[in-house]
Design an enzyme around this catalytic site. Structure first.
Site, mmCIF file in Angstrom:
data_model
loop_
_atom_site.group_PDB
_atom_site.id
_atom_site.type_symbol
_atom_site.label_atom_id
_atom_site.label_comp_id
_atom_site.label_asym_id
_atom_site.label_seq_id
_atom_site.Cartn_x
_atom_site.Cartn_y
_atom_site.Cartn_z
ATOM 1 C CE LYS A 61 -4.527 0.621 0.758
ATOM 2 N NZ LYS A 61 -5.445 -0.474 0.500
HETATM 3 N N1 GLU Z 1 -7.481 -0.188 -2.576
HETATM 4 C C1 GLU Z 1 -8.263 -1.386 -2.660
HETATM 5 C C2 GLU Z 1 -8.157 -2.179 -1.388
HETATM 6 O O1 GLU Z 1 -7.892 -1.646 -0.354
HETATM 7 C C3 GLU Z 1 -7.936 -2.186 -3.911
HETATM 8 C C4 GLU Z 1 -6.552 -2.698 -3.991
HETATM 9 C C5 GLU Z 1 -6.203 -3.331 -5.343
HETATM 10 O O2 GLU Z 1 -7.097 -3.521 -6.151
HETATM 11 O O3 GLU Z 1 -5.031 -3.627 -5.533
HETATM 12 O O4 GLU Z 1 -8.425 -3.351 -1.359
#
Ligand code: GLU
Length: 429
Positions: free
Chosen positions: A114
């Site tokens: 992230k």
């Molecule tokens: N931001 C989204 C999550 O927290 C999607 C992450 C993604 O698709 O890689 O799951």
């Protein structure tokens, strides 16, 4: 109009403490192999970049961005990028760790990461955001890549931002590899290699989970009242799909204001208002504006936090009347908040299961790009629903077997998969 007197609850612990407490608890229950426990307790890589961008007024500003890669035992790192002033190393760490559990639980060939930029995007023009995004991508360089680490949208980022990332990343590579790099990010616009249905995947998955809950508990969703915190991508699409099940949206809160209408709020009208109003709900007339402190107490059957972490705490958990908490956001409930809800007998569909439709959609986008295929939205939504049904079943089964709640059940399924992988493969050298 209501005055906004109530202050936001004091945040006792950061998301990182919350995720580590959850992990420790689950690892104890399932007796996670000690070596694997040590590995998963740490993040693999933490990247902080400072990069300059020229603003519209000619001045230079230096921004700080992050990418934390927690674990890649199951496949390339995967997870969103958020643009928010709460983004820092600790937040990125916690959210990266949750991604590892989420992808493991969903049975995807991905690890967890992230990141994002410490920024309030509302303070910048579209062309500034484009330059900020492109320069951030350039600063990350080869720390991301279609087989290494694949970002996606998250809070305050969208398909447009993903298109800029894909274009910048590909443009810095040899022209002959341009299309081999398309899947460096997911959540792209359909015209730029995106997946039909990725926009609604998270909200669709939240509702698929709620349908599984209703089936298990013999609840008829028709006429059930729900409240939503956050009216971004997840909040809106969850409301859209819950209305299709016959549910009634009775309260919505975003950063700017809170609203209640016992006769039902029309999410389509609310979206239209929000789009025309810079994605803010302030001034919406289809419901009564209420004191933000009264939002959690609005009588309802289902509560959907779909904004930031640590929103449901000891300061407000007691006010929640819902029978079900469906965590559309990542980490919306802190440890104390959760203890209060559990005492009240509230069912909780935990974030790593509840909002996993998004990353499942991302997996199909990645696969679609790799195979140079183009899929129809109906096929995509069916595949997402299938995967959610499978995960929900596994979580309920683990919860039953270990006599734990669904959050711990979800952790156990995820950790078991990671443990099996390490046991089968060993570690280098
Ligand atoms: N931001 C989204 C999550 O927290 C999607 C992450 C993604 O698709 O890689 O799951």
């Amino acid at each position: 109009m209501a005055t906004q007197t109530k202050e936001a609850p004091v945040r006792k612990e950061g998301m990182y403490e919350v995720v580590m407490k959850q992990f420790t608890h689950a690892a104890d229950i399932m007796k996670l192999e000690p070596g694997v426990r040590k590995i998963l307790s740490k993040t693999n890589t933490e990247i902080e970049v400072n990069f300059p961008v020229r603003l519209d007024n000619g001045q230079i500003e230096v921004f700080t961005g992050y990418r934390v890669q927690h674990n890649n035992a199951l496949g390339p790192y995967k997870g969103g990028l958020r643009y928010h002033d709460t983004v820092d190393l600790d937040a990125a760490r916690a959210l990266a760790i949750w991604m590892t559990w989420k992808t493991a639980l969903a049975g995807l060939p991905f690890g967890g990461a992230k990141g994002g930029i410490h920024i309030n995007p509302k303070n910048y023009s579209k062309s500034e955001l484009e330059r900020i995004t492109r320069r951030f991508t350039y600063a990350l360089g080869d720390n991301i890549g279609p087989d290494l680490d694949i970002p996606a949208p998250d809070v305050n980022t969208n398909a447009q931002i993903m298109a800029w990332i894909a274009d910048t990343f590909s443009s810095t590579k040899s022209p002959s590899t341009r299309f081999a790099n398309l899947h460096v990010v997911t959540g792209k616009p359909v015209g730029a290699g995106g997946l039909a249905g990725r926009d609604r995947a998270t909200g669709f998955g939240v509702v698929a989970n709620i349908k599984n809950w209703a089936k298990l508990k013999n609840v008829d969703l028709k006429g059930k009242r729900f409240i939503v915190q956050g009216f971004g991508n997840v909040g809106y699409w969850t409301a859209h799909f819950l209305l299709k099940e016959g549910c009634i949206l009775v309260a919505v809160q975003d950063v700017s204001a809170s609203f209640r209408n016992d006769k039902g709020i029309d999410p389509e009208a609310m979206l239209e208002f929000s789009m025309a109003n810079g994605r803010s709900l302030k001034g919406f007339t289809g419901a009564e504006e209420i004191d933000p402190g009264k939002f959690w107490g609005v009588p309802c059957d289902i509560c959907v936090p779909a904004a930031l972490g640590n929103q449901i705490t000891a300061a407000n958990a007691d006010q929640i009347t819902a029978k079900l908490l469906a965590e559309g956001a990542n980490g919306p409930t802190d440890i104390e908040g959760e203890a209060i809800l559990k005492k009240k007998g509230v069912d909780i569909i935990p974030d790593i299961l509840c909002n996993s439709g998004g990353v499942i959609g991302s997996y199909y986008e990645w696969l679609q790009n790799k195979r140079a295929e183009i899929w129809k939205i109906e096929e995509v939504l069916e595949m997402i629903h299938d995967k959610i049904d499978t995960s929900f079943g596994k979580v309920a089964e683990a919860a039953e077997k270990y006599k734990v709640d669904w959050r711990m059940g979800a952790y156990i399924v995820a950790l078991q998969r990671l443990e099996d992988t390490y046991m089968d493969r060993g570690i280098f050298p």
